[in-house]
Design a protein around this motif. Sequence first.
Motif: not given
Length: 320
Positions: A28-53
């Motif tokens: 299967l030919r895939c598009d170029p990959p992307t990477w993101e940091p994940g996991g519960g608390g890490i996602n909370v921190s990233r969402a907080l950043k999006n919200l201005g916190g």
Amino acid sequence: MAKIVTFTLNPALDKSSALERLMPEEKLRCDPPTWEPGGGGINVSRALKNLGGDSLCIYIGGGHTGQKMEELLRQEGIQQHRIEGKRPTRENFVVYEKSSGKQYRFGMPGEAVSQQELDACLEVIRQLPQEVKYLVASGSLPPGAPDDFYGQIAQMARERNIRCVIDTSGPALQKVTEVGGCLLKPNLSELSQLAGKDHINALEQEEIARELISQGKASMLAVSLGPRGAMLATKEHIEYVVPPTVKQNSTVGAGDSMVAGMVLALSLGKSQRDMIRWGVAAGTAATMTPGSELCRRQDVDDIYNWIREKAEQQELPPSV
């Protein structure tokens, strides 16, 4: 120093790509990959950043994947404290099938953690400065971590007069209730487990939530009800928040975004009512974004304003 600290014991580096159609036994030919940091608390921190916190993001990260996660979080401008892990941080793989619009998520198990690594985590939390007011411990426990590990963190937070928010499931969640005093975010299935039942209906959920709080197993319960919003249960009252109907693209990260919205509201001195409204707004906003993208600030503001205006309309006396 940020007033909010997040903690992730079992983070993941999320690798994603897209292809036209998923087929067995084909190259299967895939598009170029992307990477993101994940996991519960890490996602909370990233969402907080999006919200201005702001927050301090504490996590275990090992090997090249742990280093990659540190780099990605740095690029997002998130304060972090990476505890060096002995083994590489796990990777998850996400595939988006263009022909169907479906997303396939392949979650890998985390590597076992050692007692030395667990002790290092507890020591970092033990040394948090006085400015810290909120600690969010979120996500699953990796192999090697005892079921009561989040309970140990909750006890430590209580001794430091830090308000603790826990978002986990299974035995780990059950052990946290033995310590009590936390804001918990179970879904209905997890609430059933806390009550020792296989299933509960809408008529039972309020009584069960009140009983758990009266027993000291939680200070507040923000029960996620999926597209129907959430129920907030405190010692004083029960409140429901129903979001507007939106076009859902993905539910990935909705729970973490909800936690981010709630803890940010609390850190800004908002009321409990505003806390659950911001949480539902952030969680709903996350479902509007594609793939694993978290909530967007403008969407959260729009949904929060809609929720508030609808509530105010219901509180107005009928016109004569």
